[in-house]
Design a protein around this motif. Structure first.
Motif, PDB file in Angstrom:
ATOM      1  N   PRO A  37       0.835  -1.202   0.000  1.00 23.79           N
ATOM      2  CA  PRO A  37       0.000   0.000   0.000  1.00 23.79           C
ATOM      3  C   PRO A  37       0.874   1.258   0.000  1.00 23.79           C
ATOM      4  O   PRO A  37       1.918   1.287   0.652  1.00 23.79           O
ATOM      5  CB  PRO A  37      -0.801  -0.110   1.292  1.00 23.79           C
ATOM      6  CG  PRO A  37      -0.115  -1.129   2.118  1.00 23.79           C
ATOM      7  CD  PRO A  37       0.746  -1.963   1.221  1.00 23.79           C
ATOM      8  N   ASP A  38       0.433   2.256  -0.748  1.00 22.44           N
ATOM      9  CA  ASP A  38       1.152   3.532  -0.719  1.00 22.44           C
ATOM     10  C   ASP A  38       0.624   4.365   0.451  1.00 22.44           C
ATOM     11  O   ASP A  38      -0.166   3.876   1.266  1.00 22.44           O
ATOM     12  CB  ASP A  38       1.023   4.269  -2.056  1.00 22.44           C
ATOM     13  CG  ASP A  38      -0.403   4.646  -2.427  1.00 22.44           C
ATOM     14  OD1 ASP A  38      -1.294   4.640  -1.540  1.00 22.44           O
ATOM     15  OD2 ASP A  38      -0.631   4.971  -3.603  1.00 22.44           O
ATOM     16  N   SER A  39       1.064   5.603   0.541  1.00 24.93           N
ATOM     17  CA  SER A  39       0.684   6.441   1.681  1.00 24.93           C
ATOM     18  C   SER A  39      -0.812   6.732   1.729  1.00 24.93           C
ATOM     19  O   SER A  39      -1.336   7.088   2.775  1.00 24.93           O
ATOM     20  CB  SER A  39       1.482   7.745   1.676  1.00 24.93           C
ATOM     21  OG  SER A  39       1.275   8.433   0.463  1.00 24.93           O
ATOM     22  N   SER A  40      -1.519   6.534   0.617  1.00 25.40           N
ATOM     23  CA  SER A  40      -2.977   6.742   0.615  1.00 25.40           C
ATOM     24  C   SER A  40      -3.739   5.439   0.867  1.00 25.40           C
ATOM     25  O   SER A  40      -4.961   5.433   0.898  1.00 25.40           O
ATOM     26  CB  SER A  40      -3.425   7.348  -0.720  1.00 25.40           C
ATOM     27  OG  SER A  40      -3.313   6.384  -1.758  1.00 25.40           O
ATOM     28  N   GLY A  41      -3.005   4.320   1.018  1.00 21.88           N
ATOM     29  CA  GLY A  41      -3.643   3.031   1.272  1.00 21.88           C
ATOM     30  C   GLY A  41      -3.905   2.206   0.022  1.00 21.88           C
ATOM     31  O   GLY A  41      -4.338   1.065   0.116  1.00 21.88           O
ATOM     32  N   PRO A  61       6.024   3.952  -7.541  1.00 18.78           N
ATOM     33  CA  PRO A  61       5.405   4.000  -6.201  1.00 18.78           C
ATOM     34  C   PRO A  61       6.365   3.601  -5.081  1.00 18.78           C
ATOM     35  O   PRO A  61       6.314   4.161  -3.982  1.00 18.78           O
ATOM     36  CB  PRO A  61       4.237   3.024  -6.311  1.00 18.78           C
ATOM     37  CG  PRO A  61       3.890   3.007  -7.772  1.00 18.78           C
ATOM     38  CD  PRO A  61       5.235   3.128  -8.466  1.00 18.78           C
ATOM     39  N   GLY A  62       7.255   2.664  -5.342  1.00 21.58           N
ATOM     40  CA  GLY A  62       8.270   2.311  -4.347  1.00 21.58           C
ATOM     41  C   GLY A  62       9.247   3.447  -4.143  1.00 21.58           C
ATOM     42  O   GLY A  62       9.641   3.751  -3.012  1.00 21.58           O
ATOM     43  N   GLY A  63       9.618   4.103  -5.226  1.00 22.96           N
ATOM     44  CA  GLY A  63      10.488   5.265  -5.133  1.00 22.96           C
ATOM     45  C   GLY A  63       9.839   6.394  -4.351  1.00 22.96           C
ATOM     46  O   GLY A  63      10.498   7.094  -3.584  1.00 22.96           O
ATOM     47  N   ARG A  64       8.543   6.533  -4.534  1.00 23.52           N
ATOM     48  CA  ARG A  64       7.809   7.568  -3.790  1.00 23.52           C
ATOM     49  C   ARG A  64       7.834   7.266  -2.289  1.00 23.52           C
ATOM     50  O   ARG A  64       8.036   8.166  -1.473  1.00 23.52           O
ATOM     51  CB  ARG A  64       6.378   7.669  -4.308  1.00 23.52           C
ATOM     52  CG  ARG A  64       5.623   8.845  -3.719  1.00 23.52           C
ATOM     53  CD  ARG A  64       4.341   9.153  -4.464  1.00 23.52           C
ATOM     54  NE  ARG A  64       4.682   9.812  -5.723  1.00 23.52           N
ATOM     55  CZ  ARG A  64       4.370   9.342  -6.934  1.00 23.52           C
ATOM     56  NH1 ARG A  64       3.722   8.212  -7.062  1.00 23.52           N
ATOM     57  NH2 ARG A  64       4.717   9.998  -8.016  1.00 23.52           N
ATOM     58  N   LEU A  65       7.639   5.989  -1.927  1.00 25.71           N
ATOM     59  CA  LEU A  65       7.711   5.611  -0.509  1.00 25.71           C
ATOM     60  C   LEU A  65       9.095   5.910   0.061  1.00 25.71           C
ATOM     61  O   LEU A  65       9.222   6.427   1.179  1.00 25.71           O
ATOM     62  CB  LEU A  65       7.381   4.127  -0.329  1.00 25.71           C
ATOM     63  CG  LEU A  65       5.940   3.705  -0.597  1.00 25.71           C
ATOM     64  CD1 LEU A  65       5.825   2.183  -0.579  1.00 25.71           C
ATOM     65  CD2 LEU A  65       4.994   4.339   0.399  1.00 25.71           C
TER      66      LEU A  65
END
Length: 168
Positions: free
Chosen positions: A127-131, A147-151
């Motif tokens: 899950p990303d920061s928004s779930g 998305p992994g880079g964003r985390l």
């Protein structure tokens, strides 16, 4: 520098851009033999390899810090292949200890807890920061997807906020 002199390139960029901080990530191609300045070749994981890799990592950290920059050094995230992951854990240990030898100037960020599952295991989707569940790892089982880079970027910013007041 055996194939490409990344430290020289990084120092050129630091001089050109003049940042206050430098975020670095290395290692996914570093589990191979290295040559020390005396011309000796050292196989991955050998005492000579550890000494030479440590010298290179510490040298780059010192070169950037000596220019009055703060360094945030990212570890290698867990990978799908357990044998390769064992290699990367050795590399991350060197990063951790070298960063620790430069307190307040170099900060190590362990990326594994950021892109691993709840038990620290390799995961392709999280899950990303928004779930929302997103693919965080590429099909090769090594690299991260956007998305992994964003985390990871969110974790870097959180670490920076713990070091400095970034509200202004």
């Amino acid at each position: 520098p055996d194939y490409f002199d990344w430290p020289a390139r990084i120092l050129e960029q630091v001089k050109s851009i003049d940042p206050n901080t430098v975020v670095l990530t290395f290692g996914a191609n570093d589990d191979q033999a290295v040559q020390s300045p005396d011309g000796k070749k050292h196989s991955f994981g050998s005492p000579g390899w550890i000494a030479e890799y440590r010298r290179r990592v510490g040298g780059l950290m010192d070169a950037v810090v000596s220019q009055n920059r703060t360094v945030f050094w990212l570890g290698i995230p867990i990978v799908r292949d357990p044998a390769r992951w064992a290699h990367y854990q050795l590399i991350d240990q060197i990063y951790t200890s070298e960063a620790g030898a430069r307190p307040g100037r170099v900060f190590f960020i362990d990326t594994t807890p950021i892109v691993a599952g709840p038990q620290g295991e390799y995961e392709d989707f999280l899950p990303d920061s928004s779930g929302q569940t997103r693919r965080v790892r590429s099909a090769d089982g090594i690299h991260v997807e956007r998305p992994g880079g964003r985390l990871i970027a969110e974790a870097v910013l959180a670490k920076m906020r713990s070091v400095w007041d970034l509200r202004g």
